[in-house]
Design an enzyme around this catalytic site. Structure first.
Site, mmCIF file in Angstrom:
data_model
loop_
_atom_site.group_PDB
_atom_site.id
_atom_site.type_symbol
_atom_site.label_atom_id
_atom_site.label_comp_id
_atom_site.label_asym_id
_atom_site.label_seq_id
_atom_site.Cartn_x
_atom_site.Cartn_y
_atom_site.Cartn_z
ATOM 1 C CG HIS A 59 -4.077 6.495 -38.580
ATOM 2 N ND1 HIS A 59 -4.341 7.011 -39.832
ATOM 3 C CD2 HIS A 59 -4.801 5.351 -38.485
ATOM 4 C CE1 HIS A 59 -5.209 6.222 -40.455
ATOM 5 N NE2 HIS A 59 -5.496 5.214 -39.656
ATOM 6 C CE LYS A 107 -3.142 -5.419 -5.469
ATOM 7 N NZ LYS A 107 -2.629 -5.413 -6.840
ATOM 8 N NE ARG A 114 -3.537 0.039 2.619
ATOM 9 C CZ ARG A 114 -4.744 0.051 2.087
ATOM 10 N NH1 ARG A 114 -5.196 -1.025 1.486
ATOM 11 N NH2 ARG A 114 -5.499 1.116 2.147
ATOM 12 C CD GLU A 167 -3.415 -5.157 -17.345
ATOM 13 O OE1 GLU A 167 -3.674 -3.942 -17.287
ATOM 14 O OE2 GLU A 167 -3.127 -5.843 -16.345
#
Ligand code: GLU
Length: 609
Positions: free
Chosen positions: A505, A604, A27, A482
């Site tokens: 492009h 996280k 965390r 992802e």
């Protein structure tokens, strides 16, 4: 996004706190600290950097106490440093505070406290809380906390310790900062997340927004900010402790990549019936309500956003509904058009993502039915939602999402099939085929993991690249994004996930022999077109890494390297194709010596906006 822990009980307090912090380090890892009550004083230790630094200090200078709090930080206010590390103390050093979240009005409170003669040791927003408690404390710690909560605004989980209350801790929660209490025999644990206390107890109380908790050895007394007692039911957690341990893998991320087959299986359990129909009765949304939907609006952040993008294709195709997709952090600025016929789908692993929760608020205000896809029972998202489809992924410790993305995609497929069946818009034969594909998916994902041995040497060869491109079309486009995100997150290599047709492009200008291009080229209706895009990249001297089906010569011809994966229905194939991309990002990062489980600057569960 910090992790906070607390403990009151007979064990070695600092040992329990450090063990909990180790499991919460995902965390945040800018700094760590602990404080305990010992003989009528508060003593503590804190250090900038990862938990290991603090552990080192504690090894040389151990501390003991009767109750304690601990913190691992992801800095929002004040750079990572020893002095900005939590816990923060009041002027007398008798009250210690830990905090997850942001005190939004800290600047004016700080000015006021400075005028009143308080001195500050840190640049954090958090420290004002310690000084406010000092102002309000008259022997009653809970009372002082309540008075403090009346003047602070923002989102927080707070933990408080006082030298004058040696066997008591006080915690409070407001907004998207999770807080759980673990009940033991003659001991009580507190943490931001379940893995921190799973080793000790499975009986938990989930603290909700606007609640204060008084924690003693005997248990926890929950009340509202205004002092009304709350009777909270005990939740029994059935997570496997092994899933919060590395079990022999070098990193959590690798272990979690290898857990994908099991996660797919668990996510399908009870939802895919033997006759291939879908059972989502758990949602509690009647068929009539689902038939009344006119539009779907989805929002999420990071990997969850890409899972939602995958779901968007499936829902459009099977449920024949218009689908909008927004980044949760942009949703509020997008003037969303919502009404009672809108199905809003929010995707978040933790269910605590602040950006997503803000979007949820807007969607609900607009009258939409809110469906959550989420991994954590009792999370703010699950509670706010009208219906929740849980991911069954177990705890994910690696900061970069892997198995939870897979679970989100499976949930998306189930949901799209369910909507298509209930609304009568999906062709029954297609639904049968998709059901077959899902049934064999756990074993196909397992087979896809066999590419691991081939990925590692390729990863070594390309680890010096500074830019990479990931190309996919249709349902593989979100997978390309992802794959690129994963590489960025853990190896710090710049990568872009592009719709393959869009390469010409613009981004084709980037290509030369130094830019590897990963192409998702498995069989399906768009394969020919993607093979043309592969040739275009090859003609610019890029090294081509193809994810292709076994023995598919057409795809293999133009590629320098092929990661061969088993074949399934093209709408389900992306859930297999992501496997080699995860392994590639992992091995590149590992080879470069990056901190795979705790990449720099990230955390996280993002509980700040
Ligand atoms: N705002 C506090 C700090 O910067 C806590 C941060 C957080 O919860 O991430 O120290």
């Amino acid at each position: 996004m910090c992790g906070i822990v607390g403990y009151v009980g007979p064990r070695d307090v600092v040992g329990v706190l450090m063990d909990g912090l180790r499991r919460l380090e995902y965390r945040g890892y800018d700094s760590a600290g602990v404080a305990v009550v010992n003989g009528g004083s508060v003593i503590g230790s804190k250090r900038v950097g990862k938990l290991g630094n603090l552990a080192e200090v504690l090894r040389h200078t151990p501390i003991h106490g009767s109750a304690g709090i601990g913190h691992t930080r992801w800095a929002t206010h004040g750079r990572p440093s020893d002095s900005n590390a939590h816990p923060h103390l009041d002027c007398k050093g008798r009250i210690a505070v830990i905090h997850n979240g942001i005190i939004e009005n800290y600047a004016s409170l700080r000015d006021d406290l400075l005028r009143r003669g308080h001195t500050f040791q840190s640049d954090t927003d958090t420290e004002v809380v310690a000084h406010l408690l000092e102002e309000f404390f008259d022997g009653d710690l809970v009372g002082a906390v309540r008075r403090t909560l009346k003047v602070v605004t923002g989102a927080y989980a707070l933990g408080v310790l006082s030298a004058d209350s040696p066997d008591r801790l006080v915690f409070a929660r407001n907004g998207a900062s999770p807080l759980i209490i673990g009940l033991g025999e003659g001991e009580t644990f507190v943490a931001s997340d379940i893995p921190a206390i799973l080793n000790y107890t499975r009986r938990e109380l989930i603290v909700q927004e606007g609640e204060v908790v008084e924690v003693t050895r005997e248990g926890a007394l929950i009340s509202t900010f205004n002092g009304q007692t709350v009777d909270r039911e005990v939740t029994n957690i059935n997570w496997d402790i092994g899933s919060a341990e590395k079990s022999g893998f070098k990193h959590f991320m690798l272990k979690e990549i290898y857990e994908q087959p099991k996660v797919v299986k668990d996510t399908l359990l009870g939802r895919l019936r033997d006759d291939n129909s879908i059972n989502l009765r758990e949602l509690g949304l009647s068929d009539e309500r689902l038939r009344g939907i006119r539009k779907v609006t989805m929002f999420a952040c990071g990997s969850a956003y890409y899972a939602a993008a995958y779901g968007m294709y499936l829902i459009r195709q099977l449920a024949k509904l218009p689908v909008e997709l927004e980044l949760a952090s942009e949703f509020r600025y997008s003037d969303p058009v919502l009404d009672e016929h809108t199905l809003a789908i929010a995707v978040s692993q933790s269910g605590e993502t602040a950006d997503t929760l803000e979007a949820v608020r807007i969607a609900k205000t607009g009258g939409a039915t809110l469906l959550a896809i989420c991994n954590v029972v009792g999370s703010a998202l699950a509670r706010a939602a009208d219906a929740t489809l849980f991911m069954q992924a177990g705890p994910e410790i690696g900061v970069a999402a892997t198995k939870t993305f897979t679970a989100q995609c499976v949930d998306m497929a189930l949901l799209a099939m369910h909507l298509g069946a209930v609304r009568g818009t999906a062709d029954p034969e297609t639904l049968q085929k998709l059901g077959d594909a899902l049934r064999e998916l756990p074993s196909l994902v397992d087979q896809a993991l066999n590419v691991d041995d081939e990925v590692a040497p390729v990863a070594r060869r390309i680890s010096k690249a500074t830019t990479m491109l990931f190309l996919g079309r249709h349902v593989d486009y979100p997978i390309a994004m992802e794959g690129a995100l994963k590489l960025k997150e853990i190896s710090y290599i710049h990568a872009e996930g592009y719709a393959a047709g869009e390469m010409k492009h613009g981004p084709i200008a980037l290509l030369d022999e130094n830019v590897p291009v990963v192409v998702l080229a498995t069989r399906g209706p768009v394969q020919e077109k993607i093979l043309s895009n592969m040739s275009e990249a090859k003609a610019r001297d890029s090294r081509i890494i193809a994810v292709a089906n076994l023995h598919n010569d057409a795809a293999i011809e133009n590629a320098d390297v092929v990661f061969a994966v088993p074949e399934t229905h093209h709408l389900i194939q992306p859930i297999i194709n992501v496997v080699p991309l995860y392994l590639l990002a992992y091995h590149i990062a590992d080879h470069k010596g990056c901190d795979v489980d705790q990449p720099r600057n990230l955390a996280k569960t993002v509980t700040v906006e």
